[in-house]
Scaffold this motif. Structure first.
Motif, PDB file in Angstrom:
ATOM      1  N   THR A 256      32.157  61.583  75.027  1.00 41.09           N
ATOM      2  CA  THR A 256      30.755  61.949  74.787  1.00 41.09           C
ATOM      3  C   THR A 256      29.877  61.248  75.815  1.00 41.09           C
ATOM      4  O   THR A 256      29.957  60.021  75.978  1.00 41.09           O
ATOM      5  CB  THR A 256      30.317  61.562  73.379  1.00 41.09           C
ATOM      6  N   ILE A 257      29.052  62.045  76.510  1.00 39.64           N
ATOM      7  CA  ILE A 257      28.062  61.517  77.461  1.00 39.64           C
ATOM      8  C   ILE A 257      26.722  62.137  77.097  1.00 39.64           C
ATOM      9  O   ILE A 257      26.536  63.354  77.220  1.00 39.64           O
ATOM     10  CB  ILE A 257      28.444  61.832  78.908  1.00 39.64           C
ATOM     11  N   GLY A 258      25.803  61.335  76.656  1.00 39.14           N
ATOM     12  CA  GLY A 258      24.513  61.850  76.229  1.00 39.14           C
ATOM     13  C   GLY A 258      24.682  62.782  75.054  1.00 39.14           C
ATOM     14  O   GLY A 258      25.320  62.452  74.051  1.00 39.14           O
ATOM     15  N   ALA A 259      24.124  63.991  75.141  1.00 39.41           N
ATOM     16  CA  ALA A 259      24.223  64.964  74.057  1.00 39.41           C
ATOM     17  C   ALA A 259      25.399  65.900  74.237  1.00 39.41           C
ATOM     18  O   ALA A 259      25.554  66.859  73.474  1.00 39.41           O
ATOM     19  CB  ALA A 259      22.921  65.776  73.978  1.00 39.41           C
ATOM     20  N   ASN A 260      26.219  65.645  75.230  1.00 39.21           N
ATOM     21  CA  ASN A 260      27.328  66.537  75.540  1.00 39.21           C
ATOM     22  C   ASN A 260      28.646  65.855  75.174  1.00 39.21           C
ATOM     23  O   ASN A 260      28.846  64.658  75.434  1.00 39.21           O
ATOM     24  CB  ASN A 260      27.330  66.889  77.025  1.00 39.21           C
ATOM     25  N   SER A 261      29.560  66.621  74.581  1.00 38.05           N
ATOM     26  CA  SER A 261      30.845  66.072  74.158  1.00 38.05           C
ATOM     27  C   SER A 261      31.951  67.085  74.428  1.00 38.05           C
ATOM     28  O   SER A 261      31.752  68.301  74.244  1.00 38.05           O
ATOM     29  CB  SER A 261      30.811  65.723  72.659  1.00 38.05           C
ATOM     30  N   VAL A 262      33.130  66.592  74.877  1.00 42.51           N
ATOM     31  CA  VAL A 262      34.321  67.433  75.071  1.00 42.51           C
ATOM     32  C   VAL A 262      35.497  66.712  74.418  1.00 42.51           C
ATOM     33  O   VAL A 262      35.487  65.478  74.247  1.00 42.51           O
ATOM     34  CB  VAL A 262      34.604  67.686  76.567  1.00 42.51           C
ATOM     35  N   SER A 263      36.516  67.464  74.039  1.00 43.81           N
ATOM     36  CA  SER A 263      37.713  66.859  73.425  1.00 43.81           C
ATOM     37  C   SER A 263      38.943  67.669  73.796  1.00 43.81           C
ATOM     38  O   SER A 263      38.842  68.860  74.117  1.00 43.81           O
ATOM     39  CB  SER A 263      37.548  66.786  71.908  1.00 43.81           C
TER      40      SER A 263
ATOM     41  N   PHE B 107      24.759  56.509  83.066  1.00 47.27           N
ATOM     42  CA  PHE B 107      25.257  57.252  81.912  1.00 47.27           C
ATOM     43  C   PHE B 107      26.153  56.323  81.101  1.00 47.27           C
ATOM     44  O   PHE B 107      26.619  55.283  81.574  1.00 47.27           O
ATOM     45  CB  PHE B 107      26.017  58.503  82.340  1.00 47.27           C
ATOM     46  N   THR B 108      26.418  56.709  79.876  1.00 52.10           N
ATOM     47  CA  THR B 108      27.332  55.983  78.989  1.00 52.10           C
ATOM     48  C   THR B 108      28.393  56.952  78.497  1.00 52.10           C
ATOM     49  O   THR B 108      28.059  58.012  77.936  1.00 52.10           O
ATOM     50  CB  THR B 108      26.597  55.377  77.793  1.00 52.10           C
TER      51      THR B 108
END
Length: 758
Positions: free
Chosen positions: A276-283, A335-336
């Motif tokens: 997850t980076i900011g409001a975006n997430s992938v898995s 970014f985090t």
């Protein structure tokens, strides 16, 4: 005897009607004669004896009545010297008594006429078709006042109009308020042609240059003149300086890089790892065969780069074994990256011993202090059976259930995998028993580590330090700044009050040019220059030069709602050696006359430049526009002129038009009035002379004291009415016939009397 009386009366009637017919014939014959006045017939009774007892026929006598005061029809003509009178009055005319090639003398007797078909003869006199010479008053052409004491024949001898040197120039126009200050390409000059005392033309140009808001420089350029209206040079103190220095060096941005480390053993089947980076997430979720570490890293990189929102922020790359990198797309933007999912925790691979597990044998695994043991009470005849028993026992233990999960390694039948259920969780593990399992691999939880820290850009800041004298005498001082390959200059207009004021104005000019790539702020004579784009370096340099500008006349426009756009002051302080002068009194409504002297080889010639009035729109203004709009630019001088035309105005002024464009009045035609115009003595060619019965002549201007008005380029026709004359002729004929019948009858009666004797 009454019969003879009747005959004689009839004879007088015949004579009277004959005279009436003569009058009628004269009228009809002159029905088209210009200015002709008809003759009417008036009949009077002749009395011999007439009382209550006896009346003897006396007869009739016919006398003429002159309708000199009756108006004729007015018609327009193409001749500028034709005149007609509407109403009372006669033209005063003279007749020539002697005429030679060089001179004309006139009768002392004064004549009058309504025949206005005047034309200029060879000697310059205005003469009508009856050879009458038009009389008038001489007029002073400068004042327009006539000399009414003398009436004489008008002779036009002023065939040459003397030149008049220019004394005044009038300028009415608008200077564009949004014109650039100190433009490299000046506004076009406004020029006017003036004349010297000999009528020679010369050019005078008005050059307008905007030097500041509401301030204009006026230069009066007089070609051919040995005297200069505006001259000299304005040069201030030569102490100007400008220098730049770097206050804050440019710091370039550095893109953040995070290194993601996954368990080296990969991912167990069905396990999920998310980023997850900011409001975006992938898995990604491992398939039934699980993922190796490299497969898991590659799957996450593909997911990151395939997500529209995330790929606009970072890029996944550089897969090496169980690691990959996440790099910020925009250097300097932090970014985090957060990892989650049940596949992100610690993963342990446990190998099962190959020996059989029989009665009395044990194998144990201690997880977070809880020991899970399987034994050989029921023999376990293969490593797979031991593995399965341990997996079942671990997952069924109520203490560690939810902390870890054990599964068979799909790629190794003698191995089981134990993974923390918590996101990036970890656990402790130990082995025991007679048949002790061993650790095949021990991988800590997945981690996201910033390996290259984000470095935000820092905008470069330079200082521009200004120095030198400022004030009214420093017009034209130039401060130039170069940023990279682009330059900008500030030219002092003399209204700066301090170096701080100068810096503030220069900063505003810099900020109005964003193409320079910097923003400017001013304080105490120092301008701070900061890069618009942080991290983009620039180079700066500056120069300063002392101003030198030609002399000028300073024209100031108002800055308040009531004076905006109008002239409030005109100063000559910047015209050190020119001869122009400005008004001393400059209050609202006063004339703006800038006086200057030229010399075209004939001596000093003073010219007034009329710019209107202070604080009014009468004259020069400053409103919106891009160019100088000239409404009127005139001067009062004229060159020599030759007589081109003669015109007579409706007020009787004889106007002489010259080919230099000027018209002048040298004569005026008056009108003569009489108490009884019908008593005037008729002369040849529609002329009249004064009689005792007409009364004395009264001479005055047309339209004054009962006099009629004049019409130029017009003629008064005959006042004869043909229809009326024909009617009178019929009546006259009948009356004449009746009188002859009386004579015939009387003759017959006399014959009868004579026959009595026989």
């Amino acid at each position: 005897m009454s019969i003879l009386g009747a005959m004689f009366t009839a004879v007088s009637g015949v004579n009277a009607q004959s005279r009436s017919l003569g009058h009628i014939s004269d009228n009809i014959a002159n029905s088209q004669t210009t200015g002709y006045k008809r003759v009417e017939t008036r009949f009077e009774t002749l009395i011999t004896v007439s009382n209550q007892n006896l009346h003897s026929p006396g007869g009739v006598i016919a006398s003429p009545y002159f309708a000199n005061g009756v108006q004729g029809n007015i018609t327009q003509t193409q001749n500028n010297t034709n005149l007609a009178v509407t109403g009372n009055g006669f033209f005063i005319v003279s007749r020539a008594s002697n005429q030679t090639a060089t001179d004309t003398t006139f009768d002392a007797l004064r004549y009058y006429t309504r025949a206005g078909d005047f034309e200029v003869n060879r000697d310059g006199y205005l003469v009508n078709n009856g050879n009458y010479y038009l009389n008038g008053w001489e007029v002073d052409p400068e004042t327009g006042i006539p000399n009414t004491s003398v009436v004489s024949p008008i002779q036009i001898s002023q065939v040459i109009d003397e030149p008049t040197p220019t004394e005044e120039i009038e300028f009415v126009g608008n200077l564009p308020s949004n014109a650039p200050i100190n433009p490299t390409t000046p506004l076009p000059p406004t020029s006017v042609q003036v004349f010297d005392a000999l009528g020679n033309p010369h050019n005078v140009s008005l050059v307008w240059t905007k030097r500041a808001d509401n301030l204009w420089m006026l230069d009066i350029q007089a070609d051919d003149s040995t005297l200069d209206p505006v001259n000299g040079t304005i040069s201030g103190v030569n102490d100007q300086s400008a220098a730049t220095a770097t206050l804050q060096p440019n710091v370039a941005p550095v893109a953040q890089v995070n290194t993601i480390t996954l368990p080296a053993a990969g991912m167990a089947p069905g396990r999920t790892i998310s980023v997850t980076i900011g409001a975006n997430s992938v898995s990604v979720t491992a398939p039934s065969t699980g993922y190796t570490a490299t497969q898991a890293a590659s799957a996450l990189v593909a997911a990151i780069n395939g997500n529209a929102g995330m790929s606009s922020i970072v890029t996944g790359s550089n897969v090496v074994g169980n690691t990959f990198q996440i790099v910020a797309d925009v250097a300097g933007t932090p970014f985090t990256a957060n990892l989650a999912g049940n596949g992100s925790g610690q993963l342990e691979g446990v190998d099962i011993p190959s020996a059989l597990l029989l009665a009395g044998d044990t194998s144990s695994i201690t997880i977070n202090g809880t020991t899970i043991t399987v034994d050989g009470t029921t023999p376990l005849s293969s490593p797979e059976a031991v593995r399965d028993a341990l997996v079942l026992a671990i997952n069924a233990n109520g203490v560690i259930n939810g902390q870890v999960t054990a599964i068979e390694d799909p790629n190794n039948t003698d191995r089981l995998l134990i993974q923390s259920d918590a996101t990036a969780g970890s656990f402790t593990i130990a082995f025991g028993g007679t048949e002790t399992p061993t650790s095949a691999s021990s991988d800590g939880a997945s981690t996201s580590t910033t390996t290259t820290a984000n470095t935000p850009p820092v905008a470069q800041t330079d200082t521009l330090t200004l120095g030198g004298t400022v004030g009214p005498g420093e017009i034209g001082d130039t401060y130039a700044l170069t940023i990279g390959s682009q330059s900008i200059s500030y030219v002092a207009d003399g209204t700066e009050t301090s170096l701080s004021d100068l810096a503030t104005r220069f900063a505003a000019q810099i900020n109005a040019n964003p193409g320079l790539g910097v923003t400017a702020t001013a304080a105490a004579g120092v301008i701070s220059l900061s890069a618009i784009n942080a991290g983009v370096p620039f180079t700066s340099s500056a120069t300063a030069t002392n101003g030198t500008v030609p002399g000028f006349i300073d024209v100031q426009f108002g800055q308040t709602p009531t004076t905006a756009g109008t002239v409030v002051a005109v100063s000559n302080q910047f015209n050190p050696s020119g001869n122009a002068s400005v008004p001393t009194l400059q209050t609202a409504g006063q004339d703006i006359n800038v006086s200057f002297t030229v010399d075209y080889g004939l001596g000093a010639q003073v010219i007034d430049l009329n710019l209107g009035q202070f604080q009014t729109t009468e004259g020069i203004t400053q409103f919106a526009g891009d160019n100088i709009d000239v409404s009127r630019l005139t001067q009062d001088g004229v060159p020599q002129g030759l007589l081109n035309d003669v015109r007579i105005r409706d007020n009787g002024d004889v106007e002489l038009a010259y080919d230099n464009g000027r018209s002048r009045v040298f004569f005026r035609v008056p009108l003569a009035q009489f108490n009884d115009p019908s008593a005037l003595q008729r002369e040849v060619a529609q002329g009249f002379t004064e009689t005792f019965d007409s009364g004395a002549v009264r001479i005055g201007n047309a339209g004054d004291n009962g006099a009629g008005t004049m019409r130029g380029s017009a003629l008064e026709g005959s006042n004869v009415d043909i229809a009326e004359e024909f009617s009178k002729m019929i009546v006259t004929q009948r009356a004449f016939s009746a009188n002859t019948r009386v004579i015939t009858t009387a003759d017959e009666m006399l014959a009868d009397i004579i026959n009595i004797k026989r």
